[in-house]
Scaffold this active site. Structure first.
Site, PDB file in Angstrom:
ATOM      1  N   ASP A  65      -1.869 -13.043   1.286  1.00 64.69           N
ATOM      2  CA  ASP A  65      -2.349 -11.922   2.093  1.00 64.69           C
ATOM      3  C   ASP A  65      -2.705 -12.476   3.467  1.00 64.69           C
ATOM      4  O   ASP A  65      -3.877 -12.644   3.802  1.00 64.69           O
ATOM      5  CB  ASP A  65      -3.561 -11.261   1.427  1.00 64.69           C
ATOM      6  CG  ASP A  65      -3.942  -9.979   2.158  1.00 64.69           C
ATOM      7  OD1 ASP A  65      -3.169  -9.547   3.034  1.00 64.69           O
ATOM      8  OD2 ASP A  65      -5.008  -9.420   1.867  1.00 64.69           O
TER       9      ASP A  65
ATOM     10  N   MET B 174       2.339  -5.856  -7.849  1.00 67.91           N
ATOM     11  CA  MET B 174       1.046  -5.249  -7.510  1.00 67.91           C
ATOM     12  C   MET B 174       1.235  -4.127  -6.490  1.00 67.91           C
ATOM     13  O   MET B 174       2.137  -4.186  -5.658  1.00 67.91           O
ATOM     14  CB  MET B 174       0.119  -6.342  -6.940  1.00 67.91           C
ATOM     15  CG  MET B 174      -1.246  -5.907  -6.472  1.00 67.91           C
ATOM     16  SD  MET B 174      -1.315  -5.314  -4.761  1.00 67.91           S
ATOM     17  CE  MET B 174      -1.924  -6.772  -3.916  1.00 67.91           C
TER      18      MET B 174
ATOM     19  N   ASP C 228     -11.802 -11.836  10.882  1.00 71.07           N
ATOM     20  CA  ASP C 228     -10.830 -11.869   9.784  1.00 71.07           C
ATOM     21  C   ASP C 228      -9.498 -12.457  10.271  1.00 71.07           C
ATOM     22  O   ASP C 228      -8.694 -11.765  10.882  1.00 71.07           O
ATOM     23  CB  ASP C 228     -10.654 -10.414   9.336  1.00 71.07           C
ATOM     24  CG  ASP C 228      -9.751 -10.254   8.151  1.00 71.07           C
ATOM     25  OD1 ASP C 228      -9.449 -11.259   7.498  1.00 71.07           O
ATOM     26  OD2 ASP C 228      -9.352  -9.118   7.892  1.00 71.07           O
TER      27      ASP C 228
ATOM     28  N   LYS D 240     -15.022  -8.120   0.090  1.00 70.35           N
ATOM     29  CA  LYS D 240     -14.993  -8.671   1.457  1.00 70.35           C
ATOM     30  C   LYS D 240     -16.352  -8.368   2.072  1.00 70.35           C
ATOM     31  O   LYS D 240     -16.856  -7.260   1.906  1.00 70.35           O
ATOM     32  CB  LYS D 240     -13.866  -8.002   2.254  1.00 70.35           C
ATOM     33  CG  LYS D 240     -13.649  -8.580   3.648  1.00 70.35           C
ATOM     34  CD  LYS D 240     -12.462  -7.911   4.340  1.00 70.35           C
ATOM     35  CE  LYS D 240     -12.200  -8.533   5.693  1.00 70.35           C
ATOM     36  NZ  LYS D 240     -11.073  -7.882   6.397  1.00 70.35           N
TER      37      LYS D 240
ATOM     38  N   ASP E 135      -5.631 -13.444  -3.611  1.00 68.39           N
ATOM     39  CA  ASP E 135      -5.105 -13.337  -2.250  1.00 68.39           C
ATOM     40  C   ASP E 135      -5.303 -14.675  -1.550  1.00 68.39           C
ATOM     41  O   ASP E 135      -6.438 -15.087  -1.270  1.00 68.39           O
ATOM     42  CB  ASP E 135      -5.831 -12.229  -1.469  1.00 68.39           C
ATOM     43  CG  ASP E 135      -5.248 -10.848  -1.744  1.00 68.39           C
ATOM     44  OD1 ASP E 135      -4.366 -10.739  -2.637  1.00 68.39           O
ATOM     45  OD2 ASP E 135      -5.664  -9.879  -1.083  1.00 68.39           O
TER      46      ASP E 135
ATOM     47  N   ASP F 273      -6.900 -14.294   8.579  1.00 68.57           N
ATOM     48  CA  ASP F 273      -5.671 -14.150   7.773  1.00 68.57           C
ATOM     49  C   ASP F 273      -4.605 -15.183   8.103  1.00 68.57           C
ATOM     50  O   ASP F 273      -3.413 -14.860   8.219  1.00 68.57           O
ATOM     51  CB  ASP F 273      -5.062 -12.746   7.960  1.00 68.57           C
ATOM     52  CG  ASP F 273      -5.828 -11.677   7.204  1.00 68.57           C
ATOM     53  OD1 ASP F 273      -6.536 -12.020   6.240  1.00 68.57           O
ATOM     54  OD2 ASP F 273      -5.716 -10.497   7.576  1.00 68.57           O
TER      55      ASP F 273
ATOM     56  N   HIS G 252       0.886  -1.167   0.000  1.00 75.14           N
ATOM     57  CA  HIS G 252       0.000   0.000   0.000  1.00 75.14           C
ATOM     58  C   HIS G 252       0.923   1.216   0.000  1.00 75.14           C
ATOM     59  O   HIS G 252       1.993   1.170   0.619  1.00 75.14           O
ATOM     60  CB  HIS G 252      -0.827   0.097   1.272  1.00 75.14           C
ATOM     61  CG  HIS G 252      -1.721  -1.074   1.548  1.00 75.14           C
ATOM     62  ND1 HIS G 252      -1.293  -2.210   2.184  1.00 75.14           N
ATOM     63  CD2 HIS G 252      -3.033  -1.258   1.310  1.00 75.14           C
ATOM     64  CE1 HIS G 252      -2.305  -3.055   2.312  1.00 75.14           C
ATOM     65  NE2 HIS G 252      -3.373  -2.503   1.788  1.00 75.14           N
TER      66      HIS G 252
ATOM     67  N   ASP H 275       2.421   1.751   3.336  1.00 78.06           N
ATOM     68  CA  ASP H 275       3.331   0.739   3.907  1.00 78.06           C
ATOM     69  C   ASP H 275       4.762   1.179   3.606  1.00 78.06           C
ATOM     70  O   ASP H 275       5.686   0.892   4.352  1.00 78.06           O
ATOM     71  CB  ASP H 275       3.168  -0.633   3.242  1.00 78.06           C
ATOM     72  CG  ASP H 275       1.799  -1.244   3.416  1.00 78.06           C
ATOM     73  OD1 ASP H 275       1.096  -0.858   4.358  1.00 78.06           O
ATOM     74  OD2 ASP H 275       1.446  -2.111   2.592  1.00 78.06           O
TER      75      ASP H 275
ATOM     76  N   HIS I  75     -12.040 -14.042   2.633  1.00 77.88           N
ATOM     77  CA  HIS I  75     -13.229 -13.209   2.495  1.00 77.88           C
ATOM     78  C   HIS I  75     -14.455 -14.023   2.076  1.00 77.88           C
ATOM     79  O   HIS I  75     -15.547 -13.805   2.613  1.00 77.88           O
ATOM     80  CB  HIS I  75     -12.960 -12.078   1.492  1.00 77.88           C
ATOM     81  CG  HIS I  75     -11.873 -11.156   1.955  1.00 77.88           C
ATOM     82  ND1 HIS I  75     -11.418 -10.107   1.206  1.00 77.88           N
ATOM     83  CD2 HIS I  75     -11.141 -11.130   3.105  1.00 77.88           C
ATOM     84  CE1 HIS I  75     -10.451  -9.476   1.866  1.00 77.88           C
ATOM     85  NE2 HIS I  75     -10.273 -10.086   3.020  1.00 77.88           N
TER      86      HIS I  75
ATOM     87  N   GLU J 127     -10.174 -13.273  -2.409  1.00 75.30           N
ATOM     88  CA  GLU J 127      -9.368 -13.721  -1.259  1.00 75.30           C
ATOM     89  C   GLU J 127     -10.067 -14.873  -0.545  1.00 75.30           C
ATOM     90  O   GLU J 127     -11.253 -14.777  -0.216  1.00 75.30           O
ATOM     91  CB  GLU J 127      -9.136 -12.552  -0.288  1.00 75.30           C
ATOM     92  CG  GLU J 127      -8.461 -13.023   1.002  1.00 75.30           C
ATOM     93  CD  GLU J 127      -7.959 -11.897   1.890  1.00 75.30           C
ATOM     94  OE1 GLU J 127      -7.401 -10.917   1.349  1.00 75.30           O
ATOM     95  OE2 GLU J 127      -8.121 -11.999   3.110  1.00 75.30           O
TER      96      GLU J 127
ATOM     97  N   GLU K  11     -11.252  -6.143  -4.936  1.00 77.36           N
ATOM     98  CA  GLU K  11     -11.218  -7.209  -3.916  1.00 77.36           C
ATOM     99  C   GLU K  11     -12.429  -7.122  -2.995  1.00 77.36           C
ATOM    100  O   GLU K  11     -12.515  -6.220  -2.162  1.00 77.36           O
ATOM    101  CB  GLU K  11      -9.924  -7.079  -3.104  1.00 77.36           C
ATOM    102  CG  GLU K  11      -9.811  -8.108  -2.002  1.00 77.36           C
ATOM    103  CD  GLU K  11      -8.505  -7.987  -1.224  1.00 77.36           C
ATOM    104  OE1 GLU K  11      -7.555  -7.331  -1.719  1.00 77.36           O
ATOM    105  OE2 GLU K  11      -8.435  -8.539  -0.121  1.00 77.36           O
TER     106      GLU K  11
END
Ligand code: GCO
Ligand code: MN
Ligand code: MN
Length: 386
Positions: free
Chosen positions: A286, A87, A254, A182, A244, A256, A53, A56, A219, A216, A180
């Site tokens: 992800d 990406m 969530d 979710k 993802d 992950d 991002h 980030d 999700h 993802e 994406e």
């Protein structure tokens, strides 16, 4: 055999292995690594690429001078390690300004700011080599539906994407968008909650050919759906631009988790699907390590994601070569050419011909479908006794 190689296209986000273990109930358990250190960690475990991002990499309040230094050092780290950036994406959720969404916010100033921030982030992503740009609308939703009309939200989101597609074209960037979905978290309800909703929405855009999806695992699992089926629909529509990978128990927060950590069978069918159809995009993880992990364990986490993918890929090859499984599949899918004429589509003649057939419904219902045997063979293959 299970070692990651560049051709496997395994990528991680800066925010994944860089996750410091904070959750809504507790502070960070790991000290933050710099982007350069994260690139070094990813190179050490054998990843192919790193995604990010905007914030980030470059903090939201960085000056132009700081930005240039950070980008220069990051580029150097990429050059030193050979990692690539396939990406990039925008952080449109962390800052309080996005508390009511970004492109769908009720405040036109916030919507304009989100658009400007995304244009700048696209420039940054393209500068570092990205050819896919992800849109995860983490805050594009509501807690109370008295606050926002979903039709207004759809219109605003559509206008933003149309604007940004033109921006990409105007600048001659080689960049595709991947939306994406979710269903919820961090909002109570997020708009366009599933892969299917996103695919339908894309067709309402001015440049649908530039826009695909980034499904993802977690999700669709949060919504209790079959992820592989969603991916198949995206593939069928020519819209699987990115993916993802992670894992998640159904119906939970969530999570992950590391790819394959929870639902091995679903992960197997997913990998088999991607490999069978020849998906050639990034396999992006992800996910993040458990809060209990230190950085040695974070490396174990990252290695585990890639290793499990490659083990499942090998299992898929075995499945495709297993004579007993293939014989069963051949039996199940035995071809009968009697009705081939229906594949040519409708004609009055075909309709007439079909209406004249007399079906033996009872005989048809007695067809043998040895799916129990097939599934047990699959389970035994996965459990390593085949
Ligand atoms: C999540 C999302 C994000 C996005 C990321 C890239 O649940 O937080 O999956 O990790 O993928 O923002 O767009
Ligand atoms: Mn997620
Ligand atoms: Mn994601």
């Amino acid at each position: 055999m299970y070692d990651p190689k560049p051709e496997h296209k395994f990528t991680f986000g800066l925010w994944t292995v860089g996750n410091v273990g904070a959750d809504p109930f507790g502070r960070a358990t790991r000290t933050a690594l710099s982007p350069v250190e994260i690139v070094q960690l990813l190179a050490e475990v054998g990843a192919y690429g790193v995604n990010f991002h905007d914030n980030d990499l470059v903090p939201i309040d960085a000056t132009a001078v700081e930005r240039d230094r950070i980008v220069r050092e990051f580029k150097q780290a990429l050059e030193d390690t050979g990692l690539v950036v396939p990406m990039a994406t925008t952080d449109l959720f962390r800052d309080p300004v996005f508390k009511d969404g970004a492109f769908t916010s009720n405040d036109p100033n916030v919507r304009a700011y989100a658009l400007q921030k995304t244009m700048n982030a696209i420039d940054l992503g393209v500068e570092l080599g990205a050819t896919v740009y992800v849109f995860w609308g983490g805050r594009e939703g509501t807690e109370t539906d008295s606050s926002k009309n979903p039709l207004d939200a759809a219109k605003r989101f559509r206008e933003a994407l149309n604007f940004l597609c033109e921006y990409v074209k105007d600048n001659g960037y080689n960049l595709k968008f991947a939306l994406e979905p979710k269903p919820n978290e961090p909002r109570s309800d997020i708009y366009l909650p599933t892969v299917g909703s996103m695919l339908a929405f894309i067709e309402t855009l001015e440049h649908p050919e530039m826009v695909g999806v980034n499904p993802e695992v977690a999700h669709e699992h949060m919504a209790g759906l079959n992820f592989m089926h969603a991916v198949a629909q995206a593939w069928d529509a020519g819209k699987l631009f990115h993916i993802d990978l992670n894992d998640q128990k159904f119906g939970r927060y969530d999570q992950d988790f590391r790819f394959g950590a929870e639902m091995i069978k679903q992960a197997f069918y997913l990998v088999k699907f991607l490999e069978d159809v020849g998906y050639s995009g990034s396999r992006h993880f992800d996910a993040h390590a458990y809060r209990s992990a230190d950085y040695d364990d974070v490396k174990a986490f990252a290695r585990g994601c890639m290793r499990t993918y490659l083990i499942l890929k090998e299992k898929a090859q075995r499945f495709n070569q297993d004579s007993e499984i293939q014989a069963l599949l051949a039996e199940i899918n035995a071809h009968d050419s009697t009705y081939d004429y229906l594949s040519a589509g409708y004609s009055a003649e075909a309709a007439e011909r079909l209406k004249a057939v007399s079906f033996d419904r009872v005989a048809l219902s007695q067809r043998k479908l040895p799916y129990e045997r097939l599934d047990q063979l699959t389970v035994e293959l996965l459990l390593g006794v085949r």
